[in-house]
Design a protein around this motif. Structure first.
Motif, mmCIF file in Angstrom:
data_model
loop_
_atom_site.group_PDB
_atom_site.id
_atom_site.type_symbol
_atom_site.label_atom_id
_atom_site.label_comp_id
_atom_site.label_asym_id
_atom_site.label_seq_id
_atom_site.Cartn_x
_atom_site.Cartn_y
_atom_site.Cartn_z
ATOM 1 N N THR A 164 -23.917 9.504 -7.344
ATOM 2 C CA THR A 164 -22.837 8.601 -6.927
ATOM 3 C C THR A 164 -22.768 7.388 -7.843
ATOM 4 O O THR A 164 -21.680 6.987 -8.279
ATOM 5 N N ALA A 165 -23.924 6.809 -8.136
ATOM 6 C CA ALA A 165 -23.970 5.645 -9.025
ATOM 7 C C ALA A 165 -23.469 6.008 -10.420
ATOM 8 O O ALA A 165 -22.727 5.245 -11.051
ATOM 9 N N LYS A 166 -23.857 7.168 -10.902
ATOM 10 C CA LYS A 166 -23.408 7.620 -12.219
ATOM 11 C C LYS A 166 -21.895 7.808 -12.249
ATOM 12 O O LYS A 166 -21.219 7.372 -13.197
ATOM 13 N N ASN A 167 -21.363 8.429 -11.204
ATOM 14 C CA ASN A 167 -19.916 8.673 -11.148
ATOM 15 C C ASN A 167 -19.111 7.381 -11.095
ATOM 16 O O ASN A 167 -17.983 7.319 -11.591
ATOM 17 N N GLN A 168 -19.687 6.348 -10.473
ATOM 18 C CA GLN A 168 -18.982 5.075 -10.286
ATOM 19 C C GLN A 168 -19.395 4.020 -11.313
ATOM 20 O O GLN A 168 -18.984 2.858 -11.210
ATOM 21 N N SER A 169 -20.223 4.423 -12.282
ATOM 22 C CA SER A 169 -20.723 3.497 -13.321
ATOM 23 C C SER A 169 -21.441 2.291 -12.706
ATOM 24 O O SER A 169 -21.285 1.147 -13.146
ATOM 25 N N ILE A 170 -22.215 2.562 -11.680
ATOM 26 C CA ILE A 170 -23.003 1.523 -11.014
ATOM 27 C C ILE A 170 -24.413 1.550 -11.604
ATOM 28 O O ILE A 170 -25.050 2.607 -11.644
ATOM 29 N N PRO A 171 -24.926 0.427 -12.095
ATOM 30 C CA PRO A 171 -26.284 0.411 -12.647
ATOM 31 C C PRO A 171 -27.308 0.734 -11.562
ATOM 32 O O PRO A 171 -27.419 0.005 -10.574
ATOM 33 N N PHE A 172 -28.000 1.839 -11.735
ATOM 34 C CA PHE A 172 -28.908 2.320 -10.686
ATOM 35 C C PHE A 172 -30.099 3.020 -11.328
ATOM 36 O O PHE A 172 -29.932 3.836 -12.246
ATOM 37 N N LYS A 173 -31.280 2.707 -10.822
ATOM 38 C CA LYS A 173 -32.494 3.356 -11.314
ATOM 39 C C LYS A 173 -33.386 3.702 -10.130
ATOM 40 O O LYS A 173 -33.688 2.843 -9.298
ATOM 41 N N ALA A 174 -33.769 4.970 -10.030
ATOM 42 C CA ALA A 174 -34.680 5.408 -8.973
ATOM 43 C C ALA A 174 -36.077 5.565 -9.557
ATOM 44 O O ALA A 174 -36.262 6.264 -10.561
ATOM 45 N N ILE A 175 -37.044 4.905 -8.943
ATOM 46 C CA ILE A 175 -38.438 4.964 -9.399
ATOM 47 C C ILE A 175 -39.258 5.674 -8.335
ATOM 48 O O ILE A 175 -39.489 5.136 -7.247
ATOM 49 N N LYS A 176 -39.674 6.883 -8.649
ATOM 50 C CA LYS A 176 -40.467 7.660 -7.702
ATOM 51 C C LYS A 176 -41.943 7.303 -7.849
ATOM 52 O O LYS A 176 -42.519 7.418 -8.940
ATOM 53 N N LEU A 177 -42.550 6.872 -6.764
ATOM 54 C CA LEU A 177 -43.971 6.545 -6.759
ATOM 55 C C LEU A 177 -44.742 7.843 -6.523
ATOM 56 O O LEU A 177 -44.728 8.380 -5.428
ATOM 57 N N GLU A 178 -45.407 8.331 -7.548
ATOM 58 C CA GLU A 178 -46.000 9.663 -7.500
ATOM 59 C C GLU A 178 -47.481 9.669 -7.189
ATOM 60 O O GLU A 178 -48.072 10.722 -6.971
ATOM 61 N N THR A 179 -48.104 8.489 -7.169
ATOM 62 C CA THR A 179 -49.539 8.418 -6.889
ATOM 63 C C THR A 179 -49.828 7.309 -5.891
ATOM 64 O O THR A 179 -49.037 6.366 -5.732
ATOM 65 N N LYS A 180 -50.969 7.434 -5.264
ATOM 66 C CA LYS A 180 -51.425 6.407 -4.323
ATOM 67 C C LYS A 180 -51.550 5.058 -5.027
ATOM 68 O O LYS A 180 -51.164 4.009 -4.484
ATOM 69 N N GLU A 181 -52.077 5.080 -6.253
ATOM 70 C CA GLU A 181 -52.290 3.840 -7.004
ATOM 71 C C GLU A 181 -50.967 3.144 -7.309
ATOM 72 O O GLU A 181 -50.861 1.913 -7.212
ATOM 73 N N ALA A 182 -49.951 3.927 -7.675
ATOM 74 C CA ALA A 182 -48.640 3.337 -7.955
ATOM 75 C C ALA A 182 -48.054 2.714 -6.694
ATOM 76 O O ALA A 182 -47.490 1.614 -6.727
ATOM 77 N N ALA A 183 -48.187 3.418 -5.565
ATOM 78 C CA ALA A 183 -47.653 2.906 -4.300
ATOM 79 C C ALA A 183 -48.400 1.654 -3.850
ATOM 80 O O ALA A 183 -47.795 0.732 -3.293
ATOM 81 N N GLN A 184 -49.700 1.616 -4.089
ATOM 82 C CA GLN A 184 -50.498 0.463 -3.666
ATOM 83 C C GLN A 184 -50.245 -0.781 -4.513
ATOM 84 O O GLN A 184 -50.701 -1.864 -4.165
#
Length: 250
Positions: free
Chosen positions: A194-214
């Motif tokens: 949706t963001a891409k279609n509407q040219s809205i600046p958007f970045k999704a950051i997936k937290l893949e480890t416990k350390e990243a989430a902490q």
């Protein structure tokens, strides 16, 4: 009410999100894959045998996917009873089982995220206070860490500094998320498109480890949306809700 503990052995055959009946749904698959890796870290998933949202998920706080300092505590990821199952004492049943199990494991107490004003996907503060929980820390955006110590000598849990003042350096919309919430597997890609279609600046950051989430910049890591560095919401959104939010903030 009868309850069943979900384990690696029975995970494939159990419904873990009764709002989604298809076990092959990408949302269920992502959550089960996340759970499978957590059981060896001490995570417990206890749910009703009846179909419906009625479960508790908790883990040793040292293994929580949240930026907290709560050594020796048990962190409750989620306590959820809804629909026709509400108001029948099942939340108390589940919490009591968690307390019993945690005491058998010689833990200092329990902790959980909430807020002064009830927010989506966070525990009800009134219920927690009724059960003896008290607020032990709070972030700038009103997210509270509540705890139930088993002894007056128990240490007091705290948020890590990275979560105490939730901010990000990036401009535009930035979403931090994990596979702990099954709905992210469906709705995060929808927001990206949706963001891409509407040219809205958007970045999704997936937290893949416990350390990243902490070490995330938000006390809530399952879903935390920021705009121009400021925290906005932890509520999962479809395309329509997201565009309404963008219109309001713009």
């Amino acid at each position: 009410m009868e309850y069943i503990r979900v384990t690696k052995e029975n995970l494939d055959n159990e419904h873990i999100c009764c709002a989604i009946s298809n076990n092959n749904d990408v949302q269920v698959a992502s959550k089960k894959a996340w759970l499978k890796d957590r059981f060896d870290e001490g995570l417990v998933f206890l749910k009703s045998t009846e179909r419906g949202k009625c479960f508790i998920e908790y883990t040793p706080a040292e293994n929580a996917w949240n930026p907290i300092d709560a050594e020796g505590y048990v962190y409750i990821n989620c306590l959820w009873v809804s629909g026709s199952l509400k108001g029948k004492g099942y939340s108390t049943d589940l919490l009591d089982e968690c307390i019993k199990d945690s005491k058998l494991k010689n833990k200092q107490g329990l902790c959980i995220l909430s807020s002064a004003k009830k927010k989506p996907f966070l525990a009800d503060p009134k219920f927690l206070m009724h059960k003896g929980f008290v607020v032990c820390d709070e972030t700038d955006n009103g997210i509270q860490l509540m705890y139930l110590p088993f002894s007056p000598k128990a240490s007091v849990p705290r948020f890590k500094p990275c979560a105490k003042h939730p901010k990000t350096p990036q401009k535009g919309y930035v979403l931090y998320y994990t596979n702990q919430c099954p709905f992210n597997a469906k709705y995060v890609p929808i927001l990206e498109q949706t963001a891409k279609n509407q040219s809205i600046p958007f970045k999704a950051i997936k937290l893949e480890t416990k350390e990243a989430a902490q070490n995330a910049p938000s006390p809530i890591t399952t879903y935390a949306l920021f705009y121009n560095g400021e925290y906005v919401t932890n509520e999962q959104m479809n395309a329509t809700k997201f565009l309404k939010l963008v219109a309001r903030l713009s």
